[in-house]
Design a protein around this motif. Structure first.
Motif, PDB file in Angstrom:
ATOM      1  N   GLY A   1      16.901 120.881  66.068  1.00  0.00           N
ATOM      2  CA  GLY A   1      15.583 121.175  66.274  1.00  0.00           C
ATOM      3  C   GLY A   1      14.842 119.502  66.291  1.00  0.00           C
ATOM      4  O   GLY A   1      13.343 119.930  66.325  1.00  0.00           O
TER       5      GLY A   1
ATOM      6  N   SER B   1      18.196 118.185  72.678  1.00  0.00           N
ATOM      7  CA  SER B   1      18.299 118.729  73.678  1.00  0.00           C
ATOM      8  C   SER B   1      17.331 118.469  74.735  1.00  0.00           C
ATOM      9  O   SER B   1      17.348 118.297  76.132  1.00  0.00           O
ATOM     10  CB  SER B   1      18.674 120.023  73.647  1.00  0.00           C
ATOM     11  OG  SER B   1      19.683 120.441  72.914  1.00  0.00           O
ATOM     12  N   LEU B   2      15.947 118.746  74.300  1.00  0.00           N
ATOM     13  CA  LEU B   2      14.723 118.775  75.340  1.00  0.00           C
ATOM     14  C   LEU B   2      14.732 117.307  75.715  1.00  0.00           C
ATOM     15  O   LEU B   2      14.302 117.171  76.982  1.00  0.00           O
ATOM     16  CB  LEU B   2      13.583 118.964  74.566  1.00  0.00           C
ATOM     17  CG  LEU B   2      13.541 120.665  74.129  1.00  0.00           C
ATOM     18  CD1 LEU B   2      12.224 120.555  73.535  1.00  0.00           C
ATOM     19  CD2 LEU B   2      13.540 121.429  75.490  1.00  0.00           C
TER      20      LEU B   2
HETATM   21  N1  LIG Z   1      12.075 126.953  75.423  1.00  0.00           N
HETATM   22  C1  LIG Z   1      11.293 126.791  74.382  1.00  0.00           C
HETATM   23  N2  LIG Z   1      10.176 127.241  73.945  1.00  0.00           N
HETATM   24  C2  LIG Z   1       9.649 126.734  72.795  1.00  0.00           C
HETATM   25  N3  LIG Z   1       9.899 125.922  71.831  1.00  0.00           N
HETATM   26  C3  LIG Z   1      11.229 125.396  72.108  1.00  0.00           C
HETATM   27  C4  LIG Z   1      11.951 125.658  73.354  1.00  0.00           C
HETATM   28  N4  LIG Z   1      12.979 124.974  73.439  1.00  0.00           N
HETATM   29  C5  LIG Z   1      12.866 124.153  72.207  1.00  0.00           C
HETATM   30  N5  LIG Z   1      11.811 124.301  71.724  1.00  0.00           N
HETATM   31  C6  LIG Z   1      11.654 123.835  70.221  1.00  0.00           C
HETATM   32  O1  LIG Z   1      11.561 122.373  70.184  1.00  0.00           O
HETATM   33  C7  LIG Z   1      12.002 121.614  69.459  1.00  0.00           C
HETATM   34  C8  LIG Z   1      13.219 120.816  69.931  1.00  0.00           C
HETATM   35  O2  LIG Z   1      14.359 121.719  70.539  1.00  0.00           O
HETATM   36  P1  LIG Z   1      15.658 121.054  70.885  1.00  0.00           P
HETATM   37  O3  LIG Z   1      15.321 120.010  71.663  1.00  0.00           O
HETATM   38  O4  LIG Z   1      16.528 122.214  71.202  1.00  0.00           O
HETATM   39  O5  LIG Z   1      16.414 120.447  69.442  1.00  0.00           O
HETATM   40  P2  LIG Z   1      17.766 120.081  69.278  1.00  0.00           P
HETATM   41  O6  LIG Z   1      18.518 119.814  70.580  1.00  0.00           O
HETATM   42  O7  LIG Z   1      17.627 118.576  68.652  1.00  0.00           O
HETATM   43  O8  LIG Z   1      18.457 120.833  68.308  1.00  0.00           O
HETATM   44  C9  LIG Z   1      12.718 122.862  68.656  1.00  0.00           C
HETATM   45  O9  LIG Z   1      11.717 122.986  67.391  1.00  0.00           O
HETATM   46  C10 LIG Z   1      12.652 123.983  69.208  1.00  0.00           C
HETATM   47  O10 LIG Z   1      12.351 125.174  68.523  1.00  0.00           O
END
Ligand SMILES: Nc1ncnc2c1ncn2[C@@H]1O[C@H](COP(=O)(O)OP(=O)(O)O)[C@@H](O)[C@H]1O
Ligand code: SF4
Ligand SMILES: [Mg+2]
Lengths: 335, 305
Positions: free
Chosen positions: A44, A48-49
């Motif tokens: 979180g 990934s983002l």
């Molecule tokens: N499509 C989306 N819509 C809303 N929030 C998102 C989406 N994708 C990710 N998030 C939020 O963005 C944050 C970072 O997500 P992410 O990059 O997947 O984390 P990680 O890969 O480090 O576990 C998290 O709080 C997640 O809930």
């Protein structure tokens, strides 16, 4: 060393009904040719983002901004979708967390391997096939030629991830982004796959951004490490610096159970730190880690914290002086 | 794939056998066939004579075997009404029905799948809403009413299409639209749901990560998987179309099997009705078989089953 990836002040904002979610907050890093950068952090925190933002594969509602975003000197920030597609799979490729669902069930392995190459390079189907066989062998798949006609459902998760790795290598990219490529796999296979990835990275002299939870693997394969917390990079430096002398209280918490590279148990996971991650919606006041930090003091809740550079180039986002941080690191290591 | 095909084939044959028993039994379920043939004014003697003449007095299982034996050789007896061999009669009508059902299916697919894809690509947009409205209307309009409206409009008020008969291709336009229109909504909605689901799949992200052209991602990777359920439903819909052609052929006086079935039931022309039931049912069996094979071709995971 030539710089492959350069990221400066990358932000990812997701507008939600309850406000804007600042998932990635002004992060900056770079990757050189033949270098592995590991990104670690709790789930979180925006790992990934970050990788999807580099690939231009963010969800449609997410907004990406950056002061600088270059791949091999080429500015990615100004490219349109078509130009970006020319680069994806060609100069930069990505391996995802879910090998079971990342391959199309309707097409053979061979078809899906060849496709990226046929799209980006001037080759005929036979040459693409040759390359696919060569790479399947490279990723340790036996009877490679006969695998080409198989469908994803006929392969195990470990094999599918090997196929995904081969697929990412088809066009000989400069940079590979691997987002927790082994989290979904059996523990016994995880280390194999990560070592494979590290070896291929060396052999082909690519840049590798490896997102992983496995600090044991980080210690073995990373050249540099970026620690993310609540959408920010809170510490960044060479793997030796990060493991020997973690400056940020969060990194110290993560490493509490495994302080020395080389002696870390396989598959060791992040140590758990008590407390909750702050909400990413809206602006943060003070240090994002303040509510969980054992060294927090009153300024931490009110002062915005910038990255500071320690001697030796390691960067950390904390109000504590280098001396105080080093003292804490020593105490954490002996605790 | 061969084993799979074999299994499907055995299943299809079993269904065909069951249907043949049912369609044969129909003759006796409908009452005394001899009395029906003889007509309301016939004496008991005449009825008995007809009974022996047609062999209705012999054991039913023997009659069934004889009937099946002849049916396998394509002999369904003679039509009570037309006096000609039933097989010849039906064969002369099948092309009309197949043309109608085929063009209606094509109409439904050509309209339904693209509309479904567009609706999925722009969910909740105006295009999506319009498509949904068409779908809802399609399910609410009675087909005979729709047919009559078309006949009034294009047959008489703006006379550009022949209102009845089956002589030329123009005669098929209105029946095709009416029959096809009813299959469109379900195909469209199924395509829409399928596409929405598939577009968020991980392998679509993989396809995009490879830098594939949007059209490759859309048609090769998404649509192929999204139409798998559409194929099964389209086969069922095609069966419904053959059934629905009874109404449509009657309204438009198209001389196909549907119209023939309607006429034959009214005339108590049992051999024709029996044979038609078998033919219609075999259509279903063949359709199901073909759709199973198509599905296995589209979805490699099924083939091992
Ligand atoms: N499509 C989306 N819509 C809303 N929030 C998102 C989406 N994708 C990710 N998030 C939020 O963005 C944050 C970072 O997500 P992410 O990059 O997947 O984390 P990680 O890969 O480090 O576990 C998290 O709080 C997640 O809930
Ligand atoms: S700034 Fe304060 S709260 Fe934040 S990590 Fe440093 S000491 Fe802890
Ligand atoms: Mg993640």
């Amino acid at each position: 060393m030539s710089r492959i990836l350069e990221v400066e002040n990358l932000r990812v904002d997701i507008p939600l009904e309850s406000g804007t979610l600042h998932a990635v907050r002004d992060i900056s890093f770079h990757v050189d040719k033949g270098e592995t950068l590991c990104i670690v952090g709790e789930s979180g925190c925006g790992k990934s983002l970050t990788s999807l933002a580099l690939m231009g594969l963010l969800p449609t509602k997410a907004i990406r901004t950056a002061n600088r975003l270059t791949l091999g000197g080429r500015d990615l920030g100004t490219l349109n979708e078509t130009q970006m597609a020319d680069i994806r799979g060609s100069r930069m490729a990505m391996i995802f967390q879910e090998p079971m669902t990342s391959l199309n069930p309707a097409y053979t392995i061979g078809n899906q391997l060849a496709e990226a190459m046929l799209r980006h390079r001037k080759v005929n189907p036979n040459e693409a096939r040759e390359r696919a066989i060569y790479l399947l062998e490279k990723v340790g798949i036996t009877a490679a030629a006969s695998r080409l006609g198989q469908y994803p459902h006929q392969l195990s998760g470990g094999l599918r991830q090997r196929v995904m790795i081969a697929m990412a290598l088809m066009c000989g990219p400069d940079l590979i982004l691997a987002d927790e490529p082994t989290t979904a796999l059996d523990v016994t296979i995880q280390a194999q796959i990560l070592h494979l990835l590290a070896n291929l990275q060396k052999e082909f002299e690519m840049g590798l951004v490896l997102i992983t939870h496995d600090l044991g693997i980080v210690a073995r394969v990373a050249h540099r490490v970026a620690v993310m917390y609540a959408g920010q990079i809170v510490e960044e430096g060479t793997v030796e610096d990060i493991f020997r002398r973690p400056m940020h209280p969060y990194t110290q918490g993560l490493l509490r159970c495994i302080p020395i590279p080389g002696k870390t148990a396989r598959g060791a996971h992040l140590g758990s730190i008590p407390g909750m991650v702050p909400s990413l919606i809206g602006d943060l006041k003070g240090c994002a880690f303040a509510n969980r930090c054992p060294h927090a003091f009153s300024d931490c809740n009110t002062t915005d914290v910038a990255l500071r550079e320690a001697s030796g180039g390691q960067r950390y986002r904390c109000l504590l002086s280098q001396e105080a941080a080093e003292q804490n690191a020593r105490e954490a290591a002996t605790a | 794939m061969l084993v799979y095909t074999g299994k499907r084939l055995v299943l299809a044959l079993l269904v065909a056998f069951t249907i043949s028993v049912l369609s044969f039994s129909l003759l006796f379920l409908a009452g005394d066939p001899a009395a029906a043939i003889a007509g309301e004014t016939a004496t008991d003697q005449e009825i008995e004579r007809i009974r022996t003449m047609f062999g209705f007095d012999r054991p039913i299982w023997l009659q069934y075997l004889e009937w099946v034996g002849r049916a396998i050789q394509g002999d369904f007896g003679r039509s009570y009404y037309f006096g000609m061999p039933v097989t010849e009669l039906i064969l002369s009508r099948i092309p009309v029905t197949l043309t109608l059902a085929g063009s209606a299916m094509a109409f439904a697919l050509i309209l339904g799948i693209p509309m479904g894809v567009i609706a999925a690509l722009y969910p909740n947009s105006i295009i999506d809403r319009v498509a949904l409205t068409i779908a809802v209307c399609g399910q609410a309009l009675p087909s005979f009413w729709f047919a009559l409206m078309l006949i009034v409009l294009f047959g008489f008020m703006i006379p550009i299409l022949p209102p009845s008969g089956s002589e030329s291709w123009q005669h098929f336009i209105m029946p095709t639209v009416v029959l096809g229109y009813y299959a469109t909504p379900s195909l469209m909605r199924l395509t829409r749901t399928g596409m929405l689901e598939v577009l968020s799949a991980d392998y679509i992200r993989t396809a995009r990560a490879k830098g594939l052209f949007p059209r490759t991602v859309l048609f090769k990777h998404a649509l192929r998987n999204a139409v798998i359920p559409v194929v099964s439903v389209a086969a069922v819909e095609f069966g419904f179309m053959l059934g629905g052609s009874i109404v449509i052929e009657t309204v438009f006086a198209l001389h196909g099997t549907g119209y023939l079935a309607w006429e034959s039931i009214r005339r108590a022309d049992f051999p024709t009705v029996q044979a038609l039931i078998l033919v219609f049912s075999l259509f279903y069996v063949v359709l199901t078989f073909v759709s199973d094979l198509l599905n296995a071709w589209l979805d490699p995971r099924i083939r091992v089953a």
